[in-house]
Design a protein around this motif. Structure first.
Motif, PDB file in Angstrom:
ATOM      1  N   THR A 156      46.812  36.017  83.628  1.00 47.39           N
ATOM      2  CA  THR A 156      48.123  35.588  83.435  1.00 47.39           C
ATOM      3  C   THR A 156      48.383  35.464  81.959  1.00 47.39           C
ATOM      4  O   THR A 156      49.359  35.790  81.627  1.00 47.39           O
ATOM      5  CB  THR A 156      48.287  34.309  84.433  1.00 47.39           C
ATOM      6  OG1 THR A 156      48.046  34.518  85.841  1.00 47.39           O
ATOM      7  CG2 THR A 156      49.803  33.781  84.231  1.00 47.39           C
ATOM      8  N   LEU A 157      47.585  34.892  81.282  1.00 46.56           N
ATOM      9  CA  LEU A 157      47.483  34.479  79.987  1.00 46.56           C
ATOM     10  C   LEU A 157      47.751  36.011  79.114  1.00 46.56           C
ATOM     11  O   LEU A 157      48.618  36.142  78.283  1.00 46.56           O
ATOM     12  CB  LEU A 157      46.447  33.909  79.287  1.00 46.56           C
ATOM     13  CG  LEU A 157      46.552  32.488  79.774  1.00 46.56           C
ATOM     14  CD1 LEU A 157      45.087  31.579  79.042  1.00 46.56           C
ATOM     15  CD2 LEU A 157      47.783  31.640  79.369  1.00 46.56           C
ATOM     16  N   MET A 158      46.804  36.950  79.647  1.00 51.88           N
ATOM     17  CA  MET A 158      47.193  38.230  78.813  1.00 51.88           C
ATOM     18  C   MET A 158      48.453  39.079  79.423  1.00 51.88           C
ATOM     19  O   MET A 158      49.201  39.496  78.522  1.00 51.88           O
ATOM     20  CB  MET A 158      45.816  39.177  79.279  1.00 51.88           C
ATOM     21  CG  MET A 158      44.593  38.616  78.560  1.00 51.88           C
ATOM     22  SD  MET A 158      43.245  39.861  78.954  1.00 51.88           S
ATOM     23  CE  MET A 158      42.469  39.104  80.419  1.00 51.88           C
ATOM     24  N   PHE A 159      48.963  38.884  80.615  1.00 54.06           N
ATOM     25  CA  PHE A 159      50.104  39.211  80.718  1.00 54.06           C
ATOM     26  C   PHE A 159      51.058  38.882  79.948  1.00 54.06           C
ATOM     27  O   PHE A 159      52.094  39.503  79.442  1.00 54.06           O
ATOM     28  CB  PHE A 159      50.298  39.099  82.472  1.00 54.06           C
ATOM     29  CG  PHE A 159      51.632  39.721  82.634  1.00 54.06           C
ATOM     30  CD1 PHE A 159      51.680  41.217  83.340  1.00 54.06           C
ATOM     31  CD2 PHE A 159      52.935  39.216  83.134  1.00 54.06           C
ATOM     32  CE1 PHE A 159      52.609  41.834  83.821  1.00 54.06           C
ATOM     33  CE2 PHE A 159      53.988  39.903  83.322  1.00 54.06           C
ATOM     34  CZ  PHE A 159      53.806  41.022  83.944  1.00 54.06           C
ATOM     35  N   CYS A 160      51.254  37.487  80.116  1.00 53.39           N
ATOM     36  CA  CYS A 160      52.192  36.844  79.197  1.00 53.39           C
ATOM     37  C   CYS A 160      52.252  37.180  77.670  1.00 53.39           C
ATOM     38  O   CYS A 160      53.437  37.323  77.285  1.00 53.39           O
ATOM     39  CB  CYS A 160      52.086  35.329  79.295  1.00 53.39           C
ATOM     40  SG  CYS A 160      52.686  34.561  80.923  1.00 53.39           S
ATOM     41  N   ALA A 161      50.984  37.284  77.040  1.00 49.53           N
ATOM     42  CA  ALA A 161      50.907  37.547  75.742  1.00 49.53           C
ATOM     43  C   ALA A 161      51.359  39.040  75.489  1.00 49.53           C
ATOM     44  O   ALA A 161      51.946  39.301  74.638  1.00 49.53           O
ATOM     45  CB  ALA A 161      49.574  37.464  75.234  1.00 49.53           C
ATOM     46  N   VAL A 162      51.100  40.009  76.271  1.00 51.63           N
ATOM     47  CA  VAL A 162      51.389  41.508  76.311  1.00 51.63           C
ATOM     48  C   VAL A 162      53.010  41.512  76.408  1.00 51.63           C
ATOM     49  O   VAL A 162      53.794  42.353  75.792  1.00 51.63           O
ATOM     50  CB  VAL A 162      50.862  42.455  77.276  1.00 51.63           C
ATOM     51  CG1 VAL A 162      51.447  43.668  77.542  1.00 51.63           C
ATOM     52  CG2 VAL A 162      49.306  42.362  76.911  1.00 51.63           C
ATOM     53  N   ASN A 163      53.531  40.701  77.415  1.00 53.48           N
ATOM     54  CA  ASN A 163      54.860  40.667  77.467  1.00 53.48           C
ATOM     55  C   ASN A 163      55.889  39.366  76.914  1.00 53.48           C
ATOM     56  O   ASN A 163      56.709  38.938  77.399  1.00 53.48           O
ATOM     57  CB  ASN A 163      55.362  40.580  78.882  1.00 53.48           C
ATOM     58  CG  ASN A 163      54.830  41.946  79.549  1.00 53.48           C
ATOM     59  OD1 ASN A 163      55.544  42.997  79.470  1.00 53.48           O
ATOM     60  ND2 ASN A 163      53.707  41.897  80.436  1.00 53.48           N
ATOM     61  N   ASN A 164      55.316  39.057  75.757  1.00 50.55           N
ATOM     62  CA  ASN A 164      55.707  37.959  75.100  1.00 50.55           C
ATOM     63  C   ASN A 164      57.238  37.857  74.687  1.00 50.55           C
ATOM     64  O   ASN A 164      57.755  36.921  74.292  1.00 50.55           O
ATOM     65  CB  ASN A 164      54.842  37.571  73.757  1.00 50.55           C
ATOM     66  CG  ASN A 164      54.847  36.222  73.365  1.00 50.55           C
ATOM     67  OD1 ASN A 164      54.929  35.164  74.108  1.00 50.55           O
ATOM     68  ND2 ASN A 164      54.717  36.184  71.929  1.00 50.55           N
TER      69      ASN A 164
ATOM     70  N   PRO B  86      52.260  30.445  70.385  1.00 49.60           N
ATOM     71  CA  PRO B  86      51.630  31.717  70.006  1.00 49.60           C
ATOM     72  C   PRO B  86      50.365  32.092  70.675  1.00 49.60           C
ATOM     73  O   PRO B  86      49.445  31.206  70.677  1.00 49.60           O
ATOM     74  CB  PRO B  86      51.944  31.907  68.592  1.00 49.60           C
ATOM     75  CG  PRO B  86      52.781  30.573  68.092  1.00 49.60           C
ATOM     76  CD  PRO B  86      52.611  29.757  69.283  1.00 49.60           C
ATOM     77  N   ALA B  87      49.980  33.536  70.865  1.00 44.65           N
ATOM     78  CA  ALA B  87      48.658  33.812  71.158  1.00 44.65           C
ATOM     79  C   ALA B  87      47.729  33.552  70.577  1.00 44.65           C
ATOM     80  O   ALA B  87      46.487  33.154  70.695  1.00 44.65           O
ATOM     81  CB  ALA B  87      48.842  35.196  71.844  1.00 44.65           C
ATOM     82  N   GLU B  88      48.051  33.500  69.173  1.00 47.71           N
ATOM     83  CA  GLU B  88      46.952  33.417  68.046  1.00 47.71           C
ATOM     84  C   GLU B  88      46.544  31.684  68.118  1.00 47.71           C
ATOM     85  O   GLU B  88      45.467  31.533  67.615  1.00 47.71           O
ATOM     86  CB  GLU B  88      47.719  33.303  66.678  1.00 47.71           C
ATOM     87  CG  GLU B  88      47.978  34.918  66.308  1.00 47.71           C
ATOM     88  CD  GLU B  88      49.487  35.269  67.149  1.00 47.71           C
ATOM     89  OE1 GLU B  88      50.255  34.516  67.492  1.00 47.71           O
ATOM     90  OE2 GLU B  88      49.625  36.561  67.261  1.00 47.71           O
ATOM     91  N   GLU B  89      47.394  31.004  68.718  1.00 43.18           N
ATOM     92  CA  GLU B  89      46.836  29.445  69.044  1.00 43.18           C
ATOM     93  C   GLU B  89      46.366  29.102  70.246  1.00 43.18           C
ATOM     94  O   GLU B  89      46.102  28.015  70.339  1.00 43.18           O
ATOM     95  CB  GLU B  89      48.389  28.685  68.619  1.00 43.18           C
ATOM     96  CG  GLU B  89      48.683  28.663  67.246  1.00 43.18           C
ATOM     97  CD  GLU B  89      49.994  28.076  66.913  1.00 43.18           C
ATOM     98  OE1 GLU B  89      50.332  27.201  67.755  1.00 43.18           O
ATOM     99  OE2 GLU B  89      50.697  28.309  65.880  1.00 43.18           O
ATOM    100  N   ILE B  90      46.217  29.952  71.289  1.00 43.10           N
ATOM    101  CA  ILE B  90      45.598  29.515  72.102  1.00 43.10           C
ATOM    102  C   ILE B  90      43.918  29.899  72.328  1.00 43.10           C
ATOM    103  O   ILE B  90      43.784  31.196  72.313  1.00 43.10           O
ATOM    104  CB  ILE B  90      46.316  30.413  73.441  1.00 43.10           C
ATOM    105  CG1 ILE B  90      47.649  30.074  73.481  1.00 43.10           C
ATOM    106  CG2 ILE B  90      45.460  30.113  74.770  1.00 43.10           C
ATOM    107  CD1 ILE B  90      48.628  30.650  74.561  1.00 43.10           C
TER     108      ILE B  90
END
Length: 154
Positions: free
Chosen positions: A13-21, A69-73
């Motif tokens: 889910t997190l990767m999906f959200c990051a790819v479709n940010n 941001p994905a950089e902060e997760i």
């Protein structure tokens, strides 16, 4: 060691959200792309929201997106939060531990060190490191791919 289904779906889910940010995504879109049931995914979304890594919006235009941001997760923090309550072996279960050798077994200490090393290897890995410059993942989880594989029915 094996991650629980809950943690596996959380990471997808997190990767999906990051790819479709660039947009708010719907639970149904995530479920289809990640090959998951919407009911199970709903529980995962609640947990991720409580951890503060995604934000959810209700209503017609609702959905979910990364809360920061994905950089902060930090992947280690997320997996530790999801898996930390799951005992690795019976001797880690506290009151539910019925192992007769627990007071004399050295394996428990070795396993505890191994589990901690596992988490330390994940600490400091940002979600962005898993998703950025990953064209294969983007091809599978990007909304253009998902919409082609699972067109919306109007």
């Amino acid at each position: 060691m094996r991650l629980t289904l809950r943690t596996n779906l959380a990471m997808r889910t997190l990767m999906f959200c990051a790819v479709n940010n660039d947009r708010t995504v719907r639970k149904a879109e995530v479920a289809k792309a990640c090959n998951a049931s919407e009911n199970h995914l709903a529980h995962v979304i609640v947990i991720l929201s409580q951890l503060g890594v995604i934000q959810t919006t209700r209503g017609r235009n609702g959905g979910l997106r990364l809360a920061r941001p994905a950089e902060e997760i930090d992947i280690g923090e997320v997996i530790r939060a999801l898996e930390g309550t799951v005992p690795f072996a019976e001797c880690f279960e506290g009151a539910e531990n019925h192992c007769p050798i627990v007071d004399h077994c050295r394996l428990r200490g070795v396993l505890a060190n191994a589990v901690e090393a596992f988490y330390k290897a994940l600490d400091g890995i940002a979600l962005s490191e898993l998703t950025q410059s990953n064209p294969g993942l983007i091809a599978v989880l990007g909304m253009n791919s998902v919409e082609q594989a699972f067109p919306r029915i109007c």
